[in-house]
Design a protein around this motif. Structure first.
Motif, PDB file in Angstrom:
ATOM      1  N   PHE A   1      -0.903  11.576  -1.600  1.00 28.32           N
ATOM      2  CA  PHE A   1      -1.400  10.261  -1.665  1.00 28.32           C
ATOM      3  C   PHE A   1      -0.102   9.328  -1.566  1.00 28.32           C
ATOM      4  O   PHE A   1      -0.712   8.151  -0.724  1.00 28.32           O
ATOM      5  CB  PHE A   1      -2.329  10.587  -2.318  1.00 28.32           C
ATOM      6  CG  PHE A   1      -3.537  11.233  -2.562  1.00 28.32           C
ATOM      7  CD1 PHE A   1      -4.266  10.940  -1.969  1.00 28.32           C
ATOM      8  CD2 PHE A   1      -4.061  12.347  -3.332  1.00 28.32           C
ATOM      9  CE1 PHE A   1      -5.960  11.686  -1.753  1.00 28.32           C
ATOM     10  CE2 PHE A   1      -5.064  12.836  -3.577  1.00 28.32           C
ATOM     11  CZ  PHE A   1      -6.232  12.315  -1.829  1.00 28.32           C
ATOM     12  N   VAL A   2       0.511   9.634  -2.112  1.00 29.27           N
ATOM     13  CA  VAL A   2       1.687   8.194  -3.068  1.00 29.27           C
ATOM     14  C   VAL A   2       2.367   8.083  -1.488  1.00 29.27           C
ATOM     15  O   VAL A   2       2.443   6.628  -1.400  1.00 29.27           O
ATOM     16  CB  VAL A   2       2.786   9.303  -3.601  1.00 29.27           C
ATOM     17  CG1 VAL A   2       3.340   7.953  -4.106  1.00 29.27           C
ATOM     18  CG2 VAL A   2       2.506   9.577  -5.279  1.00 29.27           C
TER      19      VAL A   2
ATOM     20  N   SER B   1       0.995   7.873   1.234  1.00 32.90           N
ATOM     21  CA  SER B   1      -0.394   7.056   2.418  1.00 32.90           C
ATOM     22  C   SER B   1      -0.292   5.755   1.214  1.00 32.90           C
ATOM     23  O   SER B   1      -0.141   4.380   2.582  1.00 32.90           O
ATOM     24  CB  SER B   1      -1.399   7.715   1.862  1.00 32.90           C
ATOM     25  OG  SER B   1      -2.744   7.221   2.654  1.00 32.90           O
ATOM     26  N   TYR B   2      -0.107   6.030   0.364  1.00 33.35           N
ATOM     27  CA  TYR B   2      -0.597   4.436  -0.674  1.00 33.35           C
ATOM     28  C   TYR B   2       0.518   3.260  -0.708  1.00 33.35           C
ATOM     29  O   TYR B   2       0.746   2.428   0.467  1.00 33.35           O
ATOM     30  CB  TYR B   2      -0.372   5.041  -2.168  1.00 33.35           C
ATOM     31  CG  TYR B   2      -0.530   3.850  -3.245  1.00 33.35           C
ATOM     32  CD1 TYR B   2      -2.048   2.470  -2.465  1.00 33.35           C
ATOM     33  CD2 TYR B   2       0.352   3.343  -4.000  1.00 33.35           C
ATOM     34  CE1 TYR B   2      -2.117   1.895  -3.836  1.00 33.35           C
ATOM     35  CE2 TYR B   2      -0.080   2.213  -4.393  1.00 33.35           C
ATOM     36  CZ  TYR B   2      -0.812   1.619  -4.045  1.00 33.35           C
ATOM     37  OH  TYR B   2      -0.956   0.696  -5.125  1.00 33.35           O
TER      38      TYR B   2
ATOM     39  N   ASN C   1       0.560   2.461   3.455  1.00 34.00           N
ATOM     40  CA  ASN C   1      -0.292   1.436   3.385  1.00 34.00           C
ATOM     41  C   ASN C   1       0.626  -0.386   3.186  1.00 34.00           C
ATOM     42  O   ASN C   1       0.143  -2.033   3.142  1.00 34.00           O
ATOM     43  CB  ASN C   1      -0.987   1.918   2.247  1.00 34.00           C
ATOM     44  CG  ASN C   1      -2.694   2.340   3.329  1.00 34.00           C
ATOM     45  OD1 ASN C   1      -2.073   2.868   4.681  1.00 34.00           O
ATOM     46  ND2 ASN C   1      -3.462   2.831   2.602  1.00 34.00           N
ATOM     47  N   ILE C   2       1.157  -0.163   1.617  1.00 38.39           N
ATOM     48  CA  ILE C   2       1.184  -1.434   1.486  1.00 38.39           C
ATOM     49  C   ILE C   2       2.792  -1.920   1.927  1.00 38.39           C
ATOM     50  O   ILE C   2       2.279  -3.202   2.334  1.00 38.39           O
ATOM     51  CB  ILE C   2       2.187  -1.142  -0.427  1.00 38.39           C
ATOM     52  CG1 ILE C   2       1.423  -0.587  -1.587  1.00 38.39           C
ATOM     53  CG2 ILE C   2       3.167  -2.265  -1.009  1.00 38.39           C
ATOM     54  CD1 ILE C   2       1.598   0.043  -2.635  1.00 38.39           C
TER      55      ILE C   2
END
Length: 70
Positions: free
Chosen positions: A39-40, A42-43, A46-47
Motif C-alpha cells: 500500500f505504501v 502504491s501510494y 501515485n505521488i
C-alpha cells in the motif's frame, strides 16, 4: 504404564500446537507487513507519477512560452 504414555502423548501434542500457533502468527504478521509495504509503495508511486506529470506539464508550458518569445 498406559497412563504415562497418554501424558507423554498429550504433552507432545501441546508442543506441536504451540509451534503451529507461533508459525501461524508469524505468517500473519509477515503477511500484514507485506500488505502495508504494498500500500505504501502504491501510494508513493501515485505521488511520483502525479509529480512527474505536473513537472512535465510545467516544462512544456515554459518551453512553448520561450519559443513564442523567440
Amino acid at each position: 504404564m498406559s497412563g504415562t504414555q497418554f501424558l507423554t502423548t498429550e504433552h507432545m501434542f501441546k508442543n506441536i500446537d504451540n509451534k503451529g500457533q507461533g508459525s501461524a502468527e508469524l505468517i500473519l504478521i509477515i503477511g500484514g507487513l507485506i500488505v502495508i509495504v504494498l500500500f505504501v509503495g502504491s501510494y508513493l508511486s501515485n505521488i511520483t507519477q502525479k509529480t512527474q506529470n505536473s513537472l512535465h506539464q510545467s516544462l512544456k508550458t515554459e518551453r512553448e512560452y520561450i519559443l513564442e518569445k523567440i
